[in-house]
Structures are given as structure tokens and as C-alpha cells.
Write an enzyme that holds these catalytic residues in place. Structure first.
Site, PDB file in Angstrom:
ATOM      1  N   TYR A 144     -40.422  28.212  30.308  1.00  0.00           N
ATOM      2  CA  TYR A 144     -40.859  27.757  31.637  1.00  0.00           C
ATOM      3  C   TYR A 144     -40.016  28.371  32.759  1.00  0.00           C
ATOM      4  O   TYR A 144     -40.427  28.419  33.907  1.00  0.00           O
ATOM      5  CB  TYR A 144     -40.790  26.228  31.748  1.00  0.00           C
ATOM      6  CG  TYR A 144     -41.746  25.483  30.820  1.00  0.00           C
ATOM      7  CD1 TYR A 144     -42.810  26.134  30.209  1.00  0.00           C
ATOM      8  CD2 TYR A 144     -41.587  24.134  30.572  1.00  0.00           C
ATOM      9  CE1 TYR A 144     -43.672  25.469  29.362  1.00  0.00           C
ATOM     10  CE2 TYR A 144     -42.461  23.451  29.725  1.00  0.00           C
ATOM     11  CZ  TYR A 144     -43.494  24.133  29.124  1.00  0.00           C
ATOM     12  OH  TYR A 144     -44.344  23.466  28.291  1.00  0.00           O
ATOM     13  N   LYS A 194     -38.709  27.117  15.700  1.00  0.00           N
ATOM     14  CA  LYS A 194     -39.711  27.954  15.033  1.00  0.00           C
ATOM     15  C   LYS A 194     -38.976  29.184  14.524  1.00  0.00           C
ATOM     16  O   LYS A 194     -39.304  30.336  14.884  1.00  0.00           O
ATOM     17  CB  LYS A 194     -40.834  28.284  16.050  1.00  0.00           C
ATOM     18  CG  LYS A 194     -42.055  28.945  15.457  1.00  0.00           C
ATOM     19  CD  LYS A 194     -42.928  28.020  14.657  1.00  0.00           C
ATOM     20  CE  LYS A 194     -44.089  28.788  14.051  1.00  0.00           C
ATOM     21  NZ  LYS A 194     -44.798  28.067  13.010  1.00  0.00           N
ATOM     22  N   ASP A 227     -44.389  23.129  14.116  1.00  0.00           N
ATOM     23  CA  ASP A 227     -45.738  22.759  13.677  1.00  0.00           C
ATOM     24  C   ASP A 227     -45.669  21.637  12.645  1.00  0.00           C
ATOM     25  O   ASP A 227     -46.431  20.660  12.705  1.00  0.00           O
ATOM     26  CB  ASP A 227     -46.508  23.976  13.133  1.00  0.00           C
ATOM     27  CG  ASP A 227     -45.647  24.892  12.265  1.00  0.00           C
ATOM     28  OD1 ASP A 227     -44.410  24.704  12.224  1.00  0.00           O
ATOM     29  OD2 ASP A 227     -46.210  25.782  11.609  1.00  0.00           O
ATOM     30  N   ASP A 251     -41.770  19.498  25.451  1.00  0.00           N
ATOM     31  CA  ASP A 251     -42.832  19.061  26.370  1.00  0.00           C
ATOM     32  C   ASP A 251     -43.991  18.486  25.546  1.00  0.00           C
ATOM     33  O   ASP A 251     -44.516  17.406  25.810  1.00  0.00           O
ATOM     34  CB  ASP A 251     -43.284  20.280  27.186  1.00  0.00           C
ATOM     35  CG  ASP A 251     -44.175  19.915  28.348  1.00  0.00           C
ATOM     36  OD1 ASP A 251     -44.371  18.711  28.592  1.00  0.00           O
ATOM     37  OD2 ASP A 251     -44.685  20.840  29.010  1.00  0.00           O
ATOM     38  N   ASP A 255     -44.833  14.242  24.457  1.00  0.00           N
ATOM     39  CA  ASP A 255     -46.118  13.613  24.798  1.00  0.00           C
ATOM     40  C   ASP A 255     -46.811  13.066  23.552  1.00  0.00           C
ATOM     41  O   ASP A 255     -47.455  12.025  23.597  1.00  0.00           O
ATOM     42  CB  ASP A 255     -47.040  14.596  25.529  1.00  0.00           C
ATOM     43  CG  ASP A 255     -46.849  14.511  27.032  1.00  0.00           C
ATOM     44  OD1 ASP A 255     -45.797  13.985  27.453  1.00  0.00           O
ATOM     45  OD2 ASP A 255     -47.735  14.960  27.788  1.00  0.00           O
TER      46      ASP A 255
END
Ligand code: NAD
Length: 365
Positions: A144, A194, A227, A251, A255
Site C-alpha cells: 500500500y 507467502k 491462503d 487488511d 476483515d
């Protein structure tokens, strides 16, 4: 006995409604210790765009700089959605605030009381005792904040790229927050990355491993690819105690955690950095996990618990008032578990208004 000095940025939609509740509860909860509240209310988000033409006016930033913490509501709504992306309330207010105060760690407790398991989309038999985990998200690095551009390829096709970069020091400081949080809980941490694909994740995993070995040898450290973590969170959230991850993964996972914990109206968060406030504690920004809820704004039915619990986090981290924070947390729990519920968590109970919910929490202090 002290004066607790903070800036109130209520924002838009339900922000000012639930902020009112949090301030009432804070006032009542702090009184027995002789602590007084000293706060300045400033415009932010859409409200600030309407009044000053920008989402984070310099005057608001100046007030925040004078304070020991920021109690934030939420910003945005349909009225400002047609503005260019970089002028939109969330991007133009929250990101600069995080940057200005170097708030690199977002701590979001995922707490679902056993009495509220109906609020979760997960089957009750998967979470018979509710949920009690913590998500820690790196907040000021990664994709970001990296270099981004849209450009023409040599063959004339348009392409775009975003850069994900992490420095060792950025990884170490979020590892420290995760380690400290785990030490105060079940001493178990899962680092999510990852590392099978991304260079930043390879560095993340190496740095985290070395940091925990050196600084938190008592903490049990595990790893998951992001994942798999997304699946595990939905399958059995309580297998985690504390999990932490980089900005974009955090992020998304935070959520996901919010939805499995039931209503956004119950979830609070703290964003902390290394800056010390005038009391020698961490300067922080405290806000509910949810947004401005335009669908219910102005109706007086929003759930104030997330904002009230965010205020409790502010007492704990920025004002060193752990006992008062616990009293507020227990009062919220008692009120909700006694059956006083706003519409988002009513499930067959007669829903109460924001004001009635607030009153019930005050009575349970
Ligand atoms: P939202 O969180 O505002 O609402 C999603 C759903 O959750 C709605 O049905 C809403 O009624 C419900 N909800 C949220 N908080 C609640 C509460 N306290 N009590 C009861 N119900 C509650 O998400 P959205 O609809 O995607 O976004 C609305 C606006 O909020 C957008 O402009 C978005 O950009 C903004 N937003 C701001 C922040 C922030 O300021 N940090 C965060 C998320 C969204």
C-alpha cells in the site's frame, strides 16, 4: 488522578452517534479514580471536506499533535464517493494520520462472547465458547505504501504496478508487538506470510524466526501461508491465539476475522507506533473495526460497543489505566450478556437504541 488529554475525531455517519456513547462511558468510568477527561473535538473525513475542503485539515492534525491519543469514529459515505480516490475520506484522512504518527501496528481483538455465538456465520458447534483471538497487522509498509505507477509497455499496452517492500527493521518492530501481545496472553503466535512465492515473505519469515528466538524464547511460534490461514480462520478460529502479518494480508484477514466474530458493532482496534505521549505511554489511534454504516446512520440504533471498547483500549495503552479499561470491558460484556442488545446483535431479543445500550453499560460499570 490525572487529566486524560485526547483528540476526538468522530467523523461521519454513525461516528458521532457512537462517539457520544463512548465519551459518556469514559466520563463515568474514569470518575472513581479521579481522572478527568480533556478532549478537543475536531472535524475529519467527509465532515471536514464539507467544512474545510479537505479530509484532514491542518488544524485537526495540529490538535492531534498536542494530545496523548486519538479517539477516532469512522469516515466516509455515499456523499463523498464520487471524489477522486486520493481525496476520499478514508484514504485522505486515515492513511495520513497513520503516517503522521508512525502508527505501524494495528491490534484488533477478535472477541465473540459465548452468549453471542448466534451472531457469527460459523456454526455454533465450531465455536461453543465463542472466539478469543488477536490479529496484529503491519500498517505502514508493504504494497500500500510502495512505489506505484501506470505506464505503457513497449508494445503499447497499458500496465500498472505496485511495489511491496519490507525492511528488516519494519519486520522486527511488528514482531516485537506480536511477541509482547502473546506474552500477555497464551504465549502462542502464528506469523502469516507467502514465503513460498514472495521475497518479502522470505525475509519476513527469516527475520521473525530470529527475532523470536532471541527476544521471546518462551513464545511458541508457528507459520502459515496466507491462503491456508484464511481457510484455518474460517475452519477453527480458536486454533490461533495471536496472529500477525504484513499490511495487505492483514487488511484481508482482519476483515475475515471481523465477520466470523459477528457484528462489526462489537469490534474495536488500536493503532500504535513507537511515539511516546506526554505520560510516557504509547501514542495511539483507537477506532471501531466498522465503517460509517450509512444504512443505519441517524436512526439512533447503531451499536456503540465497538467505539466504547476502543475507548477502553485507549485507556489501557495510552493512559496506563488497565483497571478502568477492564471495568469498561466487563460492563459491556455484562450488559450484552444480560440481553440488552442493539438490532445487529438482537437475535430474537427486542432491540434497544444506541442510548439505551449505552445506559445499560453505564449501569453495569
Ligand atoms: P460499514 O462497516 O460501514 O457497514 C457494513 C455493515 O455493518 C452495515 O450493514 C452496517 O450497518 C453494519 N455496521 C457497521 N458498524 C455497525 C455498528 N456500530 N452497529 C450496527 N451495525 C453496524 O461498511 P461499508 O458499508 O462497507 O462502508 C460504509 C462507509 O464507511 C464507506 O464510505 C467506507 O469507505 C467507510 N468505512 C470507513 C472506515 C473507517 O473510517 N475506518 C472503515 C470501513 C468503512
Amino acid at each position: 488522578m490525572a487529566t486524560l488529554k485526547f483528540t476526538v475525531l468522530a467523523g461521519d455517519g454513525i461516528g458521532p452517534e457512537v462517539m457520544q456513547s463512548a465519551l459518556e462511558v469514559l466520563r463515568k468510568a474514569c470518575a472513581p479514580e479521579g481522572d478527568e477527561l480533556s478532549y478537543t473535538e475536531c472535524a475529519v473525513g467527509g465532515a471536514a471536506i464539507d467544512k474545510f475542503g479537505e479530509a484532514l485539515p491542518e488544524s485537526t492534525l495540529q490538535e492531534c499533535r498536542k494530545a496523548d491519543a486519538i479517539l477516532f469514529g469512522s469516515v466516509g459515505g455515499p456523499k463523498w464517493e464520487s471524489l477522486p480516490p486520493n481525496k476520499q475520506p478514508e484514504r485522505a484522512a486515515l492513511l495520513p494520520l497513520r503516517k503522521a504518527f508512525k502508527l505501524f501496528a494495528n491490534i484488533r481483538p477478535g472477541l465473540l462472547y459465548p452468549e453471542l455465538t448466534d451472531a457469527s456465520p460459523l456454526k455454533t458447534e465450531r465455536i461453543p465458547n465463542g472466539i478469543d483471538i488477536v490479529c496484529i497487522r503491519e500498517l505502514t509498509g508493504g504494497i500500500y505504501f510502495g512505489e506505484k505507477k501506470t505506464y505503457q509497455k513497449p508494445d503499447g499496452e497499458t500496465a500498472a504496478c505496485d511495489t511491496m517492500e519490507y525492511k528488516v527493521s519494519e519486520i522486527e518492530r511488528i514482531a516485537e508487538v506480536a511477541g509482547q501481545t502473546a506474552m500477555a496472553r497464551g504465549k502462542r503466535v502464528c506469523s502469516i506470510d507467502k514465503a513460498n512465492v514472495l521475497e518479502t515473505s522470505v525475509l519476513w519469515r527469516k527475520t521473525v524466526t530470529e527475532y523470536f528466538k532471541k527476544h521471546f524464547p518462551e513464545v511458541e511460534l508457528s507459520y502459515l501461508y496466507v491462503d491456508n490461514a484464511a481457510m484455518q480462520l474460517a475452519r477453527d478460529p480458536n486454533q490461533f491465539d495471536v496472529f500477525f502479518t504484513e499490511n495487505m494480508f492483514g487488511d484481508i484477514l482482519s476483515d475475515e476475522m471481523a465477520v466470523i466474530c459477528g457484528s462489526l458493532g462489537m469490534l474495536c482496534s488500536a493503532s500504535l507506533g513507537d511515539i511516546k505521549n506526554s505520560l510516557g505511554n504509547k501514542f495511539g489511534l483507537y477506532e471501531p473495526a466498522g465503517g460509517t454504516a450509512p444504512d443505519i446512520a441517524g436512526k439512533g440504533i447503531a451499536n456503540p460497543c465497538a467505539q466504547i471498547l476502543s475507548a477502553a483500549m485507549m485507556l489501557r495503552y495510552s493512559f496506563g489505566r488497565a483497571q478502568t479499561a477492564s471495568r469498561i470491558e466487563k460492563a459491556v460484556r455484562r450488559a450484552v450478556c444480560s440481553g440488552v442488545r442493539t438490532a445487529d446483535i438482537a437475535f430474537g431479543k427486542k432491540p434497544v437504541s444506541t442510548k439505551e445500550m449505552t445506559q445499560a453499560i453505564i449501569e453495569n460499570l
